[in-house]
Design an enzyme around this catalytic site. Structure first.
Site, short mmCIF file in Angstrom:
data_model
loop_
_atom_site.label_atom_id
_atom_site.label_comp_id
_atom_site.label_asym_id
_atom_site.label_seq_id
_atom_site.Cartn_x
_atom_site.Cartn_y
_atom_site.Cartn_z
CG ASP A 31 -2.07 0.94 1.13
OD1 ASP A 31 -3.20 0.50 1.35
OD2 ASP A 31 -1.84 2.15 0.85
N GLY A 36 -4.98 5.00 1.73
CA GLY A 36 -4.96 4.09 2.89
C GLY A 36 -4.23 4.77 4.04
CB ALA A 117 -11.65 -4.38 -5.97
CE1 TYR A 149 -12.87 4.20 -9.00
CE2 TYR A 149 -15.21 4.53 -8.54
CZ TYR A 149 -14.01 3.90 -8.27
OH TYR A 149 -13.94 2.97 -7.27
#
Ligand code: UDP
Length: 339
Positions: A31, A36, A117, A149
């Site tokens: 990450d 995050g 995802a 997006y």
């Protein structure tokens, strides 16, 4: 089993890490901490089966190493949140498209399953609810930044499915519908944490547009349950599957539920889209998943009710306030809600 989670310090990634560790599995997270946060995984850092790498997925050598270590790759690293997308479209496109290609490429060398995802955003302006996975995607024009997006995620899906078709690289595409729960911040525009914080602060609850647009909010625990059941199923390989709740509520209705559950005195205010995002902003009016395919493949459908979800998110923000150390010179009543 051993798992790599890109975006593992994000809201969903941190909950997935916990679930896998609870099962007795080994977890590697990669990450870059762009959206995050170390806070999300601080409690896991000393766990013997948890390994964290705060670096970018564009670090190809590290990515290749971690893919080699893993049986399954959960690719969650992405630019998320409508506000972020509208403000940083270049970053959205680069991160989402280039990042996915790197992950697929690394995984395909050893044919490790990649779970990609995706998002309910890909259904765009379609009004054919509930959305089934093989339905047409109806996106707005390229001149409206919001659709970048959805387009970037649709391209991710095409990439994943092409790797499966052409290279026999195992993939699974999951379209996540408004996943919510503790640790999600309102910083990137997500509505539920924003409303709960506003309600707890006694600030106006900001409903954008008419408030008649609707969404279905899925508890992150349900999202992860669905995800893990799919990963254990060979029939899900090469498939696109919706994961979400189908309890639909208007955004105005959500504002009322949040106000009621938190016992807040906050007024509910309306803000035009132009002011909230950018001139000419287009929203999705309804967004309801068909859960037939998920249920057929796994025998599971998310069922946590909205009231319970709102209570969990409220308890999370309240506990964050309680955990905040008091400045020596200020009384408790002067304490601000942190984010
Ligand atoms: N929204 C709102 N007030 C806010 C943030 C969002 O009314 O403070 C609305 C937003 O315009 C959209 C819905 O809530 O209609 C869900 O927004 P979110 O960004 O959470 O997710 P989306 O479903 O748009 O990806």
């Amino acid at each position: 089993m051993r798992h790599l989670i890109t975006g593992g310090a994000g809201f969903i990634g941190s909950h997935l890490s916990e679930a896998l560790l609870r099962r007795g599995d080994e977890v590697f997270i990669l990450d870059d901490l762009s959206t995050g946060s170390v806070e999300n995984v601080r409690h896991l850092k000393t766990h013997p089966r948890f390994h964290h790498f705060f670096d970018s997925i564009t670090n190809k050598h590290l990515l290749a190493e971690l893919v080699d270590e893993s049986d399954v790759v959960f690719h969650l690293a992405a630019a998320v949140g409508v506000r972020l997308i509208v403000e940083s479209p270049v970053r959205t496109l680069e991160t989402n498209v280039y990042g996915t290609q790197l992950v697929l490429d690394a995984a395909s060398k050893k044919k490790k399953l990649v779970v990609t995802a995706s998002t309910s955003e890909v259904y765009g302006k379609s009004e054919k609810v509930p959305f089934t996975e093989d339905a047409d995607l109806v996106l707005g024009p390229t001149t409206k930044g919001r659709w970048s997006y959805a387009a970037s995620k649709a391209l991710d899906e095409f990439l994943a499915l092409s790797y499966w078709k052409e290279k026999k690289q195992p993939v699974l595409v999951v379209r996540l519908f408004n996943t919510v729960g503790p640790r999600q911040t309102g910083r990137y525009g997500m509505v539920l944490p924003t409303f709960v914080r506003q309600a707890l602060d006694g600030a106006p609850i900001t409903v954008y547009g008419s408030g008649r647009q609707s969404r279905c909010f899925c508890d992150v625990r349900d999202t992860i349950e669905g995800l893990l059941r799919l990963v254990g199923n060979d029939h899900a390989v090469g498939e696109v599957v919706n994961i979400g709740s189908d309890e639909e509520i208007s955004i105005e209705g959500l504002a009322r539920v949040v106000k009621e559950r938190t016992g807040s005195e906050s007024p509910i205010t309306r803000i035009p889209y132009d002011q909230a995002y950018e001139p000419g902003f287009e929203d999705m009016l309804r967004r309801v998943p068909s859960l037939q395919k998920l249920e057929l493949l796994t025998g599971f459908r998310p069922s946590t009710r909205l009231h319970e979800i709102v209570d969990r998110v409220t308890a999370y923000f309240q506990s964050k306030v309680a955990a905040q150390p008091l400045p020596a010179t200020l009384p408790a009543s002067a304490m601000a809600t942190p984010e």
